[in-house]
Design a protein around this motif. Structure first.
Motif, mmCIF file in Angstrom:
data_model
loop_
_atom_site.group_PDB
_atom_site.id
_atom_site.type_symbol
_atom_site.label_atom_id
_atom_site.label_comp_id
_atom_site.label_asym_id
_atom_site.label_seq_id
_atom_site.Cartn_x
_atom_site.Cartn_y
_atom_site.Cartn_z
ATOM 1 N N PRO A 170 65.196 -34.401 9.833
ATOM 2 C CA PRO A 170 66.720 -34.108 9.756
ATOM 3 C C PRO A 170 66.912 -34.726 8.606
ATOM 4 C CG PRO A 170 66.756 -36.278 11.826
ATOM 5 C CD PRO A 170 65.407 -35.603 11.601
ATOM 6 N N LYS A 171 67.190 -34.661 7.647
ATOM 7 C CA LYS A 171 66.771 -35.002 6.177
ATOM 8 C C LYS A 171 67.173 -36.741 6.098
ATOM 9 C CE LYS A 171 70.442 -35.178 2.094
ATOM 10 N NZ LYS A 171 71.090 -34.392 1.184
ATOM 11 N N GLY A 172 66.267 -36.866 5.528
ATOM 12 C CA GLY A 172 65.982 -38.480 4.930
ATOM 13 C C GLY A 172 64.949 -39.321 6.158
ATOM 14 N N TYR A 173 64.633 -38.671 7.116
ATOM 15 C CA TYR A 173 63.189 -39.142 8.265
ATOM 16 C C TYR A 173 61.946 -39.061 7.110
ATOM 17 C CZ TYR A 173 59.836 -39.198 11.643
ATOM 18 O OH TYR A 173 59.572 -39.421 12.722
ATOM 19 N N LEU A 174 61.760 -39.722 6.929
ATOM 20 C CA LEU A 174 60.097 -41.222 6.824
ATOM 21 C C LEU A 174 59.124 -40.093 7.382
ATOM 22 C CD1 LEU A 174 59.020 -42.232 4.330
ATOM 23 C CD2 LEU A 174 58.765 -44.138 6.230
ATOM 24 N N LEU A 175 58.657 -38.739 6.680
ATOM 25 C CA LEU A 175 57.396 -38.166 7.413
ATOM 26 C C LEU A 175 55.774 -39.386 7.635
ATOM 27 C CD1 LEU A 175 58.634 -35.019 5.909
ATOM 28 C CD2 LEU A 175 57.657 -35.231 8.631
ATOM 29 N N ALA A 176 56.526 -39.633 6.499
ATOM 30 C CA ALA A 176 54.203 -40.109 6.051
ATOM 31 C C ALA A 176 54.334 -41.241 4.604
ATOM 32 C CB ALA A 176 53.191 -39.373 5.702
ATOM 33 N N THR A 177 53.364 -42.296 4.443
ATOM 34 C CA THR A 177 53.625 -43.433 3.303
ATOM 35 C C THR A 177 51.572 -43.434 3.264
ATOM 36 O OG1 THR A 177 53.191 -44.980 5.280
ATOM 37 C CG2 THR A 177 55.646 -44.010 4.150
ATOM 38 N N ASP A 178 52.239 -43.670 1.704
ATOM 39 C CA ASP A 178 50.685 -44.126 1.004
ATOM 40 C C ASP A 178 50.380 -44.334 -0.008
ATOM 41 O OD1 ASP A 178 48.037 -43.240 0.958
ATOM 42 O OD2 ASP A 178 47.985 -40.988 0.855
ATOM 43 N N PHE A 179 49.737 -45.886 -0.386
ATOM 44 C CA PHE A 179 48.763 -46.414 -1.780
ATOM 45 C C PHE A 179 48.524 -45.762 -2.146
ATOM 46 C CE2 PHE A 179 47.921 -50.749 -3.373
ATOM 47 C CZ PHE A 179 49.165 -50.875 -3.748
ATOM 48 N N MET A 180 48.716 -45.607 -3.504
ATOM 49 C CA MET A 180 47.248 -44.661 -4.083
ATOM 50 C C MET A 180 46.935 -46.279 -5.056
ATOM 51 S SD MET A 180 48.907 -41.555 -5.591
ATOM 52 C CE MET A 180 48.157 -41.073 -6.813
ATOM 53 N N SER A 181 45.732 -46.917 -4.940
ATOM 54 C CA SER A 181 45.726 -48.622 -5.646
ATOM 55 C C SER A 181 45.333 -47.740 -6.816
ATOM 56 C CB SER A 181 44.142 -48.943 -4.366
ATOM 57 O OG SER A 181 42.889 -47.696 -4.332
ATOM 58 N N ASP A 182 44.866 -47.287 -7.673
ATOM 59 C CA ASP A 182 44.092 -46.937 -8.897
ATOM 60 C C ASP A 182 45.632 -47.151 -9.565
ATOM 61 O OD1 ASP A 182 45.508 -44.886 -7.153
ATOM 62 O OD2 ASP A 182 43.762 -43.693 -9.530
ATOM 63 N N THR A 183 46.751 -46.652 -8.998
ATOM 64 C CA THR A 183 47.481 -46.566 -10.131
ATOM 65 C C THR A 183 48.584 -48.022 -9.380
ATOM 66 O OG1 THR A 183 48.118 -44.902 -9.419
ATOM 67 C CG2 THR A 183 47.702 -45.094 -11.408
ATOM 68 N N GLU A 184 48.419 -48.682 -7.495
ATOM 69 C CA GLU A 184 49.205 -49.586 -7.190
ATOM 70 C C GLU A 184 50.433 -48.527 -7.259
ATOM 71 O OE1 GLU A 184 49.002 -53.908 -7.872
ATOM 72 O OE2 GLU A 184 46.712 -53.379 -7.904
ATOM 73 N N THR A 185 50.557 -47.816 -6.883
ATOM 74 C CA THR A 185 51.751 -46.849 -6.405
ATOM 75 C C THR A 185 52.068 -46.473 -4.657
ATOM 76 O OG1 THR A 185 51.224 -45.613 -8.511
ATOM 77 C CG2 THR A 185 53.307 -45.178 -7.188
ATOM 78 N N GLU A 186 53.094 -46.834 -4.446
ATOM 79 C CA GLU A 186 53.572 -45.835 -2.605
ATOM 80 C C GLU A 186 53.993 -45.064 -2.648
ATOM 81 O OE1 GLU A 186 55.737 -48.185 0.840
ATOM 82 O OE2 GLU A 186 55.692 -49.645 -1.123
ATOM 83 N N VAL A 187 53.577 -44.357 -1.797
ATOM 84 C CA VAL A 187 54.042 -42.442 -2.081
ATOM 85 C C VAL A 187 54.468 -42.635 -1.158
ATOM 86 C CG1 VAL A 187 52.982 -40.752 -1.985
ATOM 87 C CG2 VAL A 187 51.454 -41.645 -3.448
ATOM 88 N N ILE A 188 55.565 -42.244 -1.194
ATOM 89 C CA ILE A 188 56.774 -41.567 0.525
ATOM 90 C C ILE A 188 56.947 -40.259 0.633
ATOM 91 C CG2 ILE A 188 58.989 -42.036 0.959
ATOM 92 C CD1 ILE A 188 58.677 -44.915 -0.028
ATOM 93 N N TYR A 189 56.169 -39.645 1.265
ATOM 94 C CA TYR A 189 57.232 -38.788 1.988
ATOM 95 C C TYR A 189 58.085 -38.509 2.645
ATOM 96 C CZ TYR A 189 52.208 -37.006 -0.223
ATOM 97 O OH TYR A 189 51.532 -36.865 -1.048
ATOM 98 N N GLN A 190 59.333 -37.580 2.277
ATOM 99 C CA GLN A 190 60.698 -37.816 2.728
ATOM 100 C C GLN A 190 60.865 -37.067 3.156
ATOM 101 O OE1 GLN A 190 63.085 -41.242 1.524
ATOM 102 N NE2 GLN A 190 63.497 -41.706 3.461
ATOM 103 N N VAL A 191 61.844 -36.181 4.120
ATOM 104 C CA VAL A 191 62.274 -35.157 4.078
ATOM 105 C C VAL A 191 63.419 -35.105 3.142
ATOM 106 C CG1 VAL A 191 63.298 -33.451 5.611
ATOM 107 C CG2 VAL A 191 61.948 -34.394 6.929
ATOM 108 N N GLU A 192 63.279 -33.990 2.692
ATOM 109 C CA GLU A 192 64.352 -34.066 0.895
ATOM 110 C C GLU A 192 65.805 -32.895 1.541
ATOM 111 O OE1 GLU A 192 64.194 -35.892 -1.634
ATOM 112 O OE2 GLU A 192 62.425 -36.685 -1.823
ATOM 113 N N ASN A 193 65.963 -31.993 1.852
ATOM 114 C CA ASN A 193 66.582 -31.171 2.217
ATOM 115 C C ASN A 193 67.406 -31.320 3.775
ATOM 116 O OD1 ASN A 193 67.782 -30.682 -0.569
ATOM 117 N ND2 ASN A 193 65.138 -29.820 -0.556
ATOM 118 N N GLU A 194 67.782 -31.210 4.101
ATOM 119 C CA GLU A 194 67.621 -30.767 5.655
ATOM 120 C C GLU A 194 68.186 -29.453 5.992
ATOM 121 O OE1 GLU A 194 70.880 -32.325 9.161
ATOM 122 O OE2 GLU A 194 71.187 -32.695 7.998
#
Ligand SMILES: O=C(O)CCC(=O)N[C@@H](CCC(=O)O)C(=O)O
Ligand SMILES: [Zn+2]
Length: 341
Positions: free
Chosen positions: A283-307
């Motif tokens: 469904p829309k909004g479902y959090l599929l995966a997360t990650d962290f890019m240490s070089d830029t200290e950024t959290e990455v989120i993969y989410q279902v954008e469109n239903e």
């Protein structure tokens, strides 16, 4: 050679016992281990590459294509195309593994140059050259390439195709008709470049290319090839120049790649269980995966954008920097036919 089993000989080692020969209708030659070229004595209209075992443990396509090779060598079919058959990752096939060092299907279009030399980088470089040598002989004749795989997971569509991203133009209508004729259940349309074999032949040689997925990966001898008679007959039709009628074919489901999930680091987490089948809806909004890019200290989120979103090839075990899944959105075949995808 005519009575030799190409698969058994290839599994036994890289030695080529007989490099070339001829039947009453075809010249054949073996330019490299695991590669066989067929050239019809009486000319041809198209140039076709069929590749299998780019992942060594994906055996059903190998068994199908091996049957085809034996049939051509024993004159069962009158070949109407120039045909190159490629067994991709031979050492991985011998060991029943997807790959040994690096996934071969992430090394084409010179991506092999980004890695230290190993079996797969050498094989990718060699296959690029073999393909170049094959297509350059007749630059004006239509080129096709079907790269046959099987999937790691179960799938809601047992057989499906993945069309490589086209930088310009649209997919060849004859290829779309052929894909319909072989009984595929779905097509997935990519929207960015990739390091895959089918993208390489499409981009580099303007070939009409498609990756075909045939069921789930199983060891040699455990495949039910009855499931894939549509594809097998489709390949026979293609190489013997038989025109196919698709008027009664079932409509193909079509999906667009909406997002490519990349595993950037060891902190990557995938929120999809191992028993979830390919093309499962989220469904829309479902959090599929997360990650962290240490070089830029950024959290990455993969989410279902469109239903709704549909997941394909989720795999947390890939190497960092590589694709860990595709998020798909539903589209339709008529848009694909009209060149609007
Ligand atoms: O089941 C899986 O996770 C992978 C099956 C597979 O090998 N698929 C190919 C698709 C290639 C393409 O996108 O054209 C791959 O991942 O290399
Ligand atoms: Zn594969």
């Amino acid at each position: 050679m005519v009575n030799v089993d190409f698969l058994s000989e290839t599994l036994a080692g890289d030695e080529i016992k007989q490099a070339s020969g001829q039947t009453s209708s075809v010249f054949w030659s073996r330019p490299e281990a695991g590669v066989i070229l067929f050239e019809p004595v009486n000319g041809y209209q198209q140039q076709v590459i069929i590749s299998v075992a780019v992942h060594g443990n994906e055996t059903a396509p190998v068994e199908i294509v091996n049957r085809l090779i034996s049939a051509i060598l024993s004159n069962q079919y009158l070949l109407k195309v120039r045909l190159l058959v490629v067994f991709g990752n031979l050492d991985a096939m011998r060991q029943g593994k997807r790959y040994l060092n690096i996934d071969l299907n992430r090394l084409f279009s010179d991506h092999h140059l980004n890695y230290d030399s190993c079996y797969e980088t050498q094989r990718a470089a060699m296959l690029q050259k073999v393909v170049n040598d094959f297509y350059k002989v007749a630059p004006d004749k239509p080129r096709l390439h079907f790269d046959l795989h099987t999937a790691i997971r179960a799938s809601q569509h047992a057989t499906f195709g993945l069309l490589p991203f086209l930088h310009e133009g649209s997919y060849q209508p004859e290829m779309l008709t052929w894909l319909q004729s072989v009984g595929l259940e779905a097509l997935v349309v990519n929207h960015e470049s990739a390091a895959t074999f089918s993208y390489f032949t499409s981009k580099q040689f303007s070939a009409n290319s498609c990756t075909l997925e045939l069921g789930k990966a199983k060891p040699f001898g455990e495949n039910d090839l009855q499931q894939f008679t549509g594809i097998e007959q489709g390949i026979i039709n293609l190489i013997t120049g038989k025109v196919v009628d698709v008027s009664g074919a079932l409509p193909l489901s079509v999906y667009n790649v909406a997002d490519v999930i990349i595993k950037h680091s060891d902190q990557f987490t995938l929120n999809i269980r191992d028993d979830v089948a390919n093309f499962t809806e989220f469904p829309k909004g479902y959090l599929l995966a997360t990650d962290f890019m240490s070089d830029t200290e950024t959290e990455v989120i993969y989410q279902v954008e469109n239903e709704p979103g549909y997941i394909l090839f989720p795999n947390k075990n890939v190497k960092n920097g590589l694709r860990a899944g595709l998020l798909l959105a539903k589209s339709n075949f008529s848009l694909l036919e009209k060149g609007e995808l």
